[in-house]
Design an enzyme around this catalytic site. Structure first.
Site, PDB file in Angstrom:
ATOM      1  N   HIS A  92      28.378  48.618  40.568  1.00  0.00           N
ATOM      2  CA  HIS A  92      29.595  48.210  41.272  1.00  0.00           C
ATOM      3  C   HIS A  92      29.221  47.585  42.604  1.00  0.00           C
ATOM      4  O   HIS A  92      28.194  47.920  43.201  1.00  0.00           O
ATOM      5  CB  HIS A  92      30.518  49.409  41.502  1.00  0.00           C
ATOM      6  CG  HIS A  92      31.874  49.022  42.014  1.00  0.00           C
ATOM      7  ND1 HIS A  92      32.777  48.303  41.255  1.00  0.00           N
ATOM      8  CD2 HIS A  92      32.476  49.206  43.225  1.00  0.00           C
ATOM      9  CE1 HIS A  92      33.882  48.088  41.967  1.00  0.00           C
ATOM     10  NE2 HIS A  92      33.711  48.609  43.166  1.00  0.00           N
ATOM     11  N   CYS A 112      34.211  43.218  39.510  1.00  0.00           N
ATOM     12  CA  CYS A 112      33.671  43.417  40.858  1.00  0.00           C
ATOM     13  C   CYS A 112      32.691  42.323  41.278  1.00  0.00           C
ATOM     14  O   CYS A 112      32.814  41.737  42.364  1.00  0.00           O
ATOM     15  CB  CYS A 112      33.024  44.792  40.960  1.00  0.00           C
ATOM     16  SG  CYS A 112      31.563  45.062  39.908  1.00  0.00           S
ATOM     17  N   HIS A 161      37.253  45.012  47.228  1.00  0.00           N
ATOM     18  CA  HIS A 161      36.578  45.058  45.919  1.00  0.00           C
ATOM     19  C   HIS A 161      37.607  45.085  44.796  1.00  0.00           C
ATOM     20  O   HIS A 161      38.795  45.325  45.011  1.00  0.00           O
ATOM     21  CB  HIS A 161      35.628  46.257  45.834  1.00  0.00           C
ATOM     22  CG  HIS A 161      36.324  47.602  45.752  1.00  0.00           C
ATOM     23  ND1 HIS A 161      35.804  48.665  45.051  1.00  0.00           N
ATOM     24  CD2 HIS A 161      37.487  48.054  46.288  1.00  0.00           C
ATOM     25  CE1 HIS A 161      36.599  49.714  45.160  1.00  0.00           C
ATOM     26  NE2 HIS A 161      37.630  49.375  45.901  1.00  0.00           N
TER      27      HIS A 161
END
Length: 389
Positions: free
Chosen positions: A349, A301, A361
């Protein structure tokens, strides 16, 4: 008349204890009941589908957290290795100079030996561990020529600097070893968490997997609804801002003070950079998530967001918990394309906002870079929004 009294059991009771025949039957009944009671929880020991889903999600999040630690340790290890290499090169260079200084002093010793002058003193000096202490004790410097003194001073300086650099290199090597140990630990943690998640999923039946997929579809539908709601709020807010700016321009013009542009120069500059970052991110859609990866074939990520903004000329740190501090925090209602959206209390994240409640993402292992609602894991999962430039 026949008696209605119930017949007495065959055995007799003595001190409240039944006869052996009935006692055996009772014990057998108790044993069977006990076995049934023990067997019943066995079916309940299996976790529910919701519990499995939560456990798998938790394991993936723990793996993401460990991935950030791995990324940080990897970055630290690379920097430390570079420092060690530089120090070792410096030590090698200084050692060479020290050897040259020693050879020059050796030539003086040979000359003195041939002439018979001060050979023992010079020879002892060359063998001494601490030449300066030897000079202080024997006053050898008083008996040396100017050229010899320069050579000795050079030797002492080179020896001191070489020893200092060797010590720095030794300490840096120890730090490098610690960094490498941390890297191995983080890597092992990621692999263990992912293995646990895969094992849990492997135990599900086809029917249970189908039910999980249905739950996931419901979550996505709800996330899309929330994204639409945010998009409407942002559109209304934008419209109100534009109307206020137009009224201000109109008032300024009627008073003869001139008009101002509703778009500030820094907004235009940010939009230009954000467009470049988003163009890069969109080009990565479909590439696999791989923990620790920074492209070009795969990403995790923070590797994706770092690479996207690098394409726009902006350098971001490697990890999510560093990226979250690399810009200005803005309210979710004011999020703009290009902003970074961070998730969870431990900031494990991140995605890049594209507008209308959506982001690009790299979700988790086994998935691919994709567009998705920022509410993909619920509204409470959103930690903050950061504008990196």
């Amino acid at each position: 008349m026949a008696s209605h009294r119930k017949s007495r059991p065959t055995g007799t009771r003595v001190a409240g204890i039944r006869t052996p025949a009935l006692a055996t039957a009772a014990l057998t009944s108790v044993a069977l009941l006990s076995q049934s009671a023990n067997a019943a929880p066995a079916a309940d020991d299996k976790p529910s589908l919701e519990e499995v889903e939560k456990k798998v999600d938790d394991l993936y999040r723990q793996a993401e957290s460990a991935t950030d630690k791995y990324n940080a340790a990897k970055e630290k290890t690379a920097k430390q290795r570079k420092r060690v290499d530089t120090l070792l090169d410096d030590v090698a260079e200084r050692t060479q100079k020290l050897n040259e200084a020693r050879e020059e002093l050796g030539s003086f010793a040979s000359a003195q030996y041939r002439t018979g002058a001060a050979a023992p003193d010079t020879a002892t000096f060359l063998l001494a561990d601490t030449p300066q202490d030897y000079f202080d004790q024997t006053q050898l410097m008083d008996r040396m020529t100017g050229r010899q003194k320069v050579a000795v001073d050079d030797y002492v300086t080179q020896q001191s600097e070489t020893m200092k650099k060797r010590q720095e290199a030794t300490e840096s090597l120890e730090t490098l070893t610690d960094s490498q140990d941390g890297l191995k630990t983080a890597k092992a943690t990621v692999q263990r968490k992912l293995a646990e998640a895969r094992e849990l999923m492997s135990k599900l039946t086809a029917e249970e997997k189908a039910r999980l997929a249905a739950i996931e579809r419901e979550k996505r539908a709800e996330a899309a609804r929330k994204a639409d709601e945010l998009a409407r709020q942002q559109a209304a807010q934008q419209k109100a801002q534009e109307e206020a700016a137009q009224q201000q321009d109109s008032g300024s013009s009627s008073s003869g003070s001139g008009s101002s542009s509703p778009t500030a120069p820094d907004d235009s500059s940010y939009a230009t950079k954000a467009d470049k970052a988003l163009a890069f991110a969109r080009a990565q859609i479909g590439k696999p998530y791989v923990w620790g990866a920074v492209g070009p074939g795969s990403y995790d990520c923070s590797g994706l967001t770092q690479a996207a903004w690098k394409a726009a000329g902006v350098t971001l740190p490697r990890t999510t918990y560093d990226q979250v501090n690399a810009g200005t925090t803005v309210p979710l209602s004011q999020a703009r394309p290009g902003d970074l959206v961070f998730f969870y209390d431990d900031v494990t994240h991140v995605g890049i906002y594209i507008g209308n409640g959506m982001m690009i993402h790299a979700p988790k292992p086994g998935t691919y870079v994709r567009e998705e609602s920022i509410y993909y894991d619920g509204e409470s999962a959103i930690h903050s929004v950061v504008r990196p430039a």
